[in-house]
Every structure is written in C-alpha cells, then in structure tokens.
Design a protein around this motif. Structure first.
Motif, PDB file in Angstrom:
ATOM      1  N   ALA A  16     -51.474 -73.356 -10.387  1.00  0.00           N
ATOM      2  CA  ALA A  16     -52.792 -73.619  -9.801  1.00  0.00           C
ATOM      3  C   ALA A  16     -53.552 -72.314  -9.573  1.00  0.00           C
ATOM      4  N   TYR A  17     -52.864 -71.317  -9.035  1.00  0.00           N
ATOM      5  CA  TYR A  17     -53.510 -70.010  -8.820  1.00  0.00           C
ATOM      6  C   TYR A  17     -53.983 -69.422 -10.151  1.00  0.00           C
ATOM      7  N   LYS A  18     -53.151 -69.571 -11.169  1.00  0.00           N
ATOM      8  CA  LYS A  18     -53.458 -68.974 -12.465  1.00  0.00           C
ATOM      9  C   LYS A  18     -54.655 -69.661 -13.119  1.00  0.00           C
ATOM     10  N   ARG A  19     -54.620 -70.988 -13.136  1.00  0.00           N
ATOM     11  CA  ARG A  19     -55.705 -71.732 -13.767  1.00  0.00           C
ATOM     12  C   ARG A  19     -57.030 -71.496 -13.028  1.00  0.00           C
ATOM     13  N   SER A  20     -56.969 -71.443 -11.717  1.00  0.00           N
ATOM     14  CA  SER A  20     -58.194 -71.209 -10.944  1.00  0.00           C
ATOM     15  C   SER A  20     -58.770 -69.830 -11.256  1.00  0.00           C
ATOM     16  N   ARG A  21     -57.901 -68.858 -11.523  1.00  0.00           N
ATOM     17  CA  ARG A  21     -58.378 -67.516 -11.835  1.00  0.00           C
ATOM     18  C   ARG A  21     -59.080 -67.465 -13.193  1.00  0.00           C
ATOM     19  N   TYR A  22     -58.621 -68.253 -14.153  1.00  0.00           N
ATOM     20  CA  TYR A  22     -59.313 -68.308 -15.432  1.00  0.00           C
ATOM     21  C   TYR A  22     -60.731 -68.861 -15.250  1.00  0.00           C
ATOM     22  N   ILE A  23     -60.846 -69.861 -14.391  1.00  0.00           N
ATOM     23  CA  ILE A  23     -62.152 -70.473 -14.139  1.00  0.00           C
ATOM     24  C   ILE A  23     -63.089 -69.472 -13.461  1.00  0.00           C
ATOM     25  N   THR A  24     -62.594 -68.782 -12.427  1.00  0.00           N
ATOM     26  CA  THR A  24     -63.459 -67.861 -11.684  1.00  0.00           C
ATOM     27  C   THR A  24     -63.811 -66.630 -12.511  1.00  0.00           C
ATOM     28  N   THR A  25     -62.908 -66.212 -13.393  1.00  0.00           N
ATOM     29  CA  THR A  25     -63.208 -65.058 -14.245  1.00  0.00           C
ATOM     30  C   THR A  25     -64.267 -65.404 -15.284  1.00  0.00           C
ATOM     31  N   LEU A  26     -64.216 -66.620 -15.814  1.00  0.00           N
ATOM     32  CA  LEU A  26     -65.269 -67.072 -16.727  1.00  0.00           C
ATOM     33  C   LEU A  26     -66.616 -67.120 -15.991  1.00  0.00           C
ATOM     34  N   LEU A  27     -66.591 -67.616 -14.760  1.00  0.00           N
ATOM     35  CA  LEU A  27     -67.808 -67.649 -13.947  1.00  0.00           C
ATOM     36  C   LEU A  27     -68.315 -66.236 -13.691  1.00  0.00           C
ATOM     37  N   MET A  28     -67.395 -65.307 -13.452  1.00  0.00           N
ATOM     38  CA  MET A  28     -67.763 -63.903 -13.261  1.00  0.00           C
ATOM     39  C   MET A  28     -68.539 -63.371 -14.460  1.00  0.00           C
ATOM     40  N   PHE A  29     -68.072 -63.681 -15.655  1.00  0.00           N
ATOM     41  CA  PHE A  29     -68.742 -63.191 -16.859  1.00  0.00           C
ATOM     42  C   PHE A  29     -70.138 -63.796 -17.005  1.00  0.00           C
ATOM     43  N   ILE A  30     -70.259 -65.093 -16.768  1.00  0.00           N
ATOM     44  CA  ILE A  30     -71.548 -65.770 -16.918  1.00  0.00           C
ATOM     45  C   ILE A  30     -72.576 -65.224 -15.931  1.00  0.00           C
ATOM     46  N   VAL A  31     -72.167 -65.087 -14.665  1.00  0.00           N
ATOM     47  CA  VAL A  31     -73.091 -64.600 -13.635  1.00  0.00           C
ATOM     48  C   VAL A  31     -73.487 -63.159 -13.900  1.00  0.00           C
ATOM     49  N   SER A  32     -72.527 -62.325 -14.291  1.00  0.00           N
ATOM     50  CA  SER A  32     -72.846 -60.916 -14.542  1.00  0.00           C
ATOM     51  C   SER A  32     -73.807 -60.771 -15.713  1.00  0.00           C
ATOM     52  N   LEU A  33     -73.651 -61.609 -16.732  1.00  0.00           N
ATOM     53  CA  LEU A  33     -74.550 -61.554 -17.878  1.00  0.00           C
ATOM     54  C   LEU A  33     -75.964 -61.975 -17.492  1.00  0.00           C
ATOM     55  N   LEU A  34     -76.081 -63.045 -16.733  1.00  0.00           N
ATOM     56  CA  LEU A  34     -77.399 -63.510 -16.284  1.00  0.00           C
ATOM     57  C   LEU A  34     -78.066 -62.486 -15.379  1.00  0.00           C
ATOM     58  N   PHE A  35     -77.283 -61.899 -14.477  1.00  0.00           N
ATOM     59  CA  PHE A  35     -77.834 -60.890 -13.574  1.00  0.00           C
ATOM     60  C   PHE A  35     -78.301 -59.658 -14.347  1.00  0.00           C
ATOM     61  N   LEU A  36     -77.531 -59.260 -15.348  1.00  0.00           N
ATOM     62  CA  LEU A  36     -77.910 -58.110 -16.157  1.00  0.00           C
ATOM     63  C   LEU A  36     -79.224 -58.361 -16.895  1.00  0.00           C
ATOM     64  N   LEU A  37     -79.370 -59.562 -17.469  1.00  0.00           N
ATOM     65  CA  LEU A  37     -80.616 -59.890 -18.161  1.00  0.00           C
ATOM     66  C   LEU A  37     -81.808 -59.824 -17.208  1.00  0.00           C
ATOM     67  N   TYR A  38     -81.600 -60.288 -15.978  1.00  0.00           N
ATOM     68  CA  TYR A  38     -82.689 -60.278 -14.990  1.00  0.00           C
ATOM     69  C   TYR A  38     -83.037 -58.856 -14.562  1.00  0.00           C
ATOM     70  N   THR A  39     -82.033 -58.078 -14.150  1.00  0.00           N
ATOM     71  CA  THR A  39     -82.304 -56.723 -13.648  1.00  0.00           C
ATOM     72  C   THR A  39     -82.791 -55.792 -14.747  1.00  0.00           C
ATOM     73  N   ALA A  40     -82.293 -55.980 -15.962  1.00  0.00           N
ATOM     74  CA  ALA A  40     -82.750 -55.146 -17.081  1.00  0.00           C
ATOM     75  C   ALA A  40     -84.238 -55.355 -17.324  1.00  0.00           C
ATOM     76  N   ASN A  41     -84.696 -56.584 -17.145  1.00  0.00           N
ATOM     77  CA  ASN A  41     -86.111 -56.882 -17.328  1.00  0.00           C
ATOM     78  C   ASN A  41     -86.958 -56.354 -16.160  1.00  0.00           C
ATOM     79  N   VAL A  42     -86.494 -56.596 -14.924  1.00  0.00           N
ATOM     80  CA  VAL A  42     -87.256 -56.203 -13.736  1.00  0.00           C
ATOM     81  C   VAL A  42     -87.328 -54.687 -13.588  1.00  0.00           C
ATOM     82  N   ASN A  43     -86.178 -54.013 -13.807  1.00  0.00           N
ATOM     83  CA  ASN A  43     -86.117 -52.565 -13.603  1.00  0.00           C
ATOM     84  C   ASN A  43     -86.282 -51.754 -14.896  1.00  0.00           C
ATOM     85  N   SER A  44     -86.610 -52.453 -15.973  1.00  0.00           N
ATOM     86  CA  SER A  44     -86.883 -51.796 -17.268  1.00  0.00           C
ATOM     87  C   SER A  44     -85.722 -50.910 -17.726  1.00  0.00           C
ATOM     88  N   TYR A  45     -84.513 -51.493 -17.803  1.00  0.00           N
ATOM     89  CA  TYR A  45     -83.356 -50.751 -18.286  1.00  0.00           C
ATOM     90  C   TYR A  45     -83.498 -50.465 -19.778  1.00  0.00           C
TER      91      TYR A  45
END
Length: 446
Positions: free
Chosen positions: A83-112
């Motif tokens: 259960a711990y292992k499977r939950s970590r796969y789910i949260t790590t996938l979520l980590m990647f999705i959120v970080s990608l969306l945040f990067l797209l937003y901040t790159a646009n706002v702060n002109s990266y």
C-alpha cells in the motif's frame, strides 16, 4: 557491493554513522552544486539553480506526501508495504504533473528563458528519484535496517555529485549536467534496490519485487491505498505548506528582484538548514523507539526523550549562531566566490529562523507519532497564507533584509503553535490512560 550494503557488525552504530553521512551529503548537495556553479558558469546561473532547486524540493513534498515518518512509526503495520509503495507511485506521478503545470505558468509570468525552464524541469525529474527511493528506505527503517538505507543514500548522493560536477565542467552547461545527473541517479537507485531486495521482507506482498511489479490484489489493495492517502493527507498538506513557508521569500525574489540577488539570498539561506539537518540525523534513528514508547503508553519516558531532543535543537542553534557571527560570512564568501559582507545581519536572522525550523520539524514528527497530525494543517495553512500575502510586498520594499525578518517571524509563530498542540495532545493521552487504569483497577477490585 551487496555485502557492504547488507552487512553491519553493529546495526545501531552503523545506522547513526551512515544516516549522519547520508543526511549531510543530501543536505549539502545544493551547497556543493552552488559552489561549483559560481566558479564554472557564474553568479546568474547560480540564481537559476537556486529557484530550480527550491521548486523541485517544493514539489518533492507532493511526491513524498509527508508519509515517511508515518510509515516508520507504523509499528503495528496497519498498512502493508504494498500500500505504501503503490501510493508513492501515485503521488510521484502527481508531483510530475503539478511541477510541469507550475513551470508552464511561472515561465510565462516571469518570462523564463528556454534554458532556465529546462534546468527547472530536469531538477524536478531529478527529485522524483528521491520521492520513489524514500518509500523503500522507509520500509528498511521500519524493519530495523536504517543502516542499509543510509548507505544507499550516501553512495548514490556522493556518486551523483561527482557525475554532475564532471558533466558541468566538460559541457559548461548546467542543463546538461542536471539532465545526465538525473539519468545516472535513477539507474544507480534501481541497481542498489535490486541488490538489497531480499532485505525488504515484503511478507504478504511477496509477489511484488523491490521495484514494484504489481500484485493481483485489486479490491482490498486499492482500498488500503485510498485509506492510507486519506489518513496521511494532513501530513502532506503540512509538509507541503511547511516547505512553501520556508521558500516563499525565494519565490518573491524570483518575481521582484534579479537572479543575482536570488543567488546571494540562496548563499546566506543555505546554512539555515544545518539545524534541521543536524536534528534529523540525531533524531531520525530514534523515531521507531519513540513510537514503541508511545504505543506502550510510556508517557513519562516519551515526554522526557522529546524534551531532550528539543534541548539539542536549542544547543545546535546556539552553536550555529556563534559560528555564523564569527566565521559565517568569510566562509560563505570563500565557498561561493562572492562578497557577502553586506549580508551578515541577514545571515544571523536566518540562522535563528533555522532554529525554529528545526524545532517545528521535530514537533511535527512528535505530533505525528501521537497521531494528532490532522491538526497540523491548520497551523501550516494560516502561516502559509501570511507568507503568500506578505512575501512579495515585503521583498519589494525591504529586499533581502525583509525576506530574512519575515522568515524568522513566520517560523517562530509556527513553532509556538506546534509546541502548544504537542503539549495538549500528550496531556489528553495522559488523562485517557489514567482513566483506563482507574477503570481496570476498579474492575479488578470488584
């Protein structure tokens, strides 16, 4: 290599030594990277790294989900390793999705630039390995083999630093160094997990190997994962907001000031985490023992050990402040090849804030052990809201000094709130125990 990882003459002693080595390398990894970056590619690239590392570590809290201490303190194994292992796969996938969306937003706002965006993206991928590794290390610690986990962390971190440094010097490009370092650290993790797979003792999960082949336990398995994610959700919110609070000033500097000032703030803020680091490698091996003490209702012994650790945090903070006053600025200026003399007062303010950071982290762990973690999110939520509202205006007007003072105030208020919650939780449990003992005593008399 397998023999080196698995064999220890004295497991407890080996756990302390290797946990200290691994924790220090992991914490000072960014210090080493910054030191090399300023000398090889300059101050501006160091500023890019500072925000990239802050972003990646913020989203790492989504991946880890605040679950490590809960997993280690789950001495009755209420949830399976599966259960711990499977939950970590789910949260790590979520980590990647959120970080990608945040990067797209901040790159646009702060002109990266494209270069800065790619460095941040690869750094987030780099930290995804830490997220997956953490759940396996938690299992080893739960089984009393923190020494194996610590050896693995030490070797992987040290070798990754060497690879990253070599690629940076050869290519003169931070993006390529981070990309190749990410690929290497992933392969290194998979290799070492394969070597020690027999030490994970999966028990009922024996149909799963150490890198996560799924067992056919669909119904019960999915329910346990959902339950685990729900019960640890307050810990996730708490750890995520905690990291945001500690780095809100960096995001404000990224929005309001230059990459060069970001680098200077990153240089003087780096020692802040020394208190938390030192506290972690002293306290981390004691978590399982404290969990047993609490589970066996040794309330007095639990409180005594907890306050001893708080005293250690205060002593470490005092030593760090003394060191910061005497040699902090000269040493940091030499390490980062940058004149940091104007920032001495800011360094001391941040170090004091680091003491409160260490105390709040300790209290969060203790509150988790006594299973009062659902209240943590309220404290973090209020302080995070203050950080969100105040950071940009304060940094815009007072620059680095404003960032340092605001950090200190936020950490001090958070520590005071958690201390009150911890004392209330212990008192509540103590009264409950007294009532149960009185009831059993009366029953025996009858």
């Amino acid at each position: 290599m397998k023999k080196f990882l698995e064999c220890s003459n004295d497991i407890d002693r080996s756990s302390y030594i290797w946990n200290m080595a691994g924790s220090m390398l992991n914490a000072f990894q960014s210090v080493i990277f910054l030191m090399i970056l300023t000398r090889v590619v300059g101050l501006m690239e160091a500023g890019v790294f500072t925000i990239a590392y802050a972003d990646a570590n913020l989203f790492l809290n989504i991946g880890k989900y605040g679950m490590r201490y809960y997993q280690v303190s789950d001495v009755k194994q209420q949830y399976s390793f599966n259960a711990y292992k499977r939950s970590r796969y789910i949260t790590t996938l979520l980590m990647f999705i959120v970080s990608l969306l945040f990067l797209l937003y901040t790159a646009n706002v702060n002109s990266y630039s494209m270069h800065k965006s790619l460095v941040i993206l690869w750094m987030c991928l780099f930290k995804m390995v830490d997220s997956i590794e953490d759940v396996f290390h938690g299992r080893l610690q739960q089984e009393g083999r923190l020494d194996i986990a610590s050896k693995m962390l030490t070797l992987r971190t040290f070798s990754t630093i060497l690879v990253w440094t070599a690629v940076l010097i050869i290519t003169d490009d931070q993006m390529w160094a981070t990309a190749i370092g990410t690929i290497y650290t992933c392969l290194c993790f998979l290799w070492m997990m394969w070597l020690v797979s027999d030490c994970l003792h999966p028990g009922a999960d024996a149909t799963m190997d150490c890198i996560g082949k799924l067992a056919d336990r669909t119904g019960q398995y999915c329910n346990s994962v959902g339950s685990l994610l729900r019960v640890t959700f307050p810990l996730f919110i708490s750890t995520f907001l905690s990291f945001y609070i500690g780095n809100a000033q960096k995001y404000a500097i990224d929005a309001e000031l230059s990459d060069q000032m970001q680098a200077c703030y990153g240089f003087i803020a780096m020692p802040v985490f020394v208190v938390g680091l030192l506290n972690n490698f002293i306290f981390n091996p004691m978590i399982t023992e404290l969990s047993f003490m609490w589970g066996e209702r040794d309330i007095r012994g639990f409180i005594k050990r907890s306050f001893v650790q708080m005293g250690i945090v205060f002593m470490i903070t005092a030593l760090c402040l003394a060191g910061g006053w005497l040699i902090g600025i000269p040493v940091l200026s030499w390490i980062y090849s940058t004149d940091l003399t104007p920032y001495k007062a800011d360094l001391l303010i941040l170090l004091l804030g680091g003491g409160y950071l260490g105390l709040s982290g300790l209290l969060q762990t203790l509150i988790t052990i006594i299973r009062m973690q659902r209240y943590l999110a309220f404290g973090y939520g209020i302080i995070a809201l203050l950080a969100l509202l105040l950071s940009n205006p304060v940094v815009r007007v007072y620059e680095i000094r404003g960032a340092a003072v605001l950090y200190l105030i936020l950490m001090a208020v958070l520590s005071a709130a958690f201390l009150g919650l911890f004392l209330w939780g212990v008192r509540k449990k103590s009264h409950q125990t007294e009532k149960e003992e009185a009831y059993l005593g009366n029953k025996n008399v009858q």
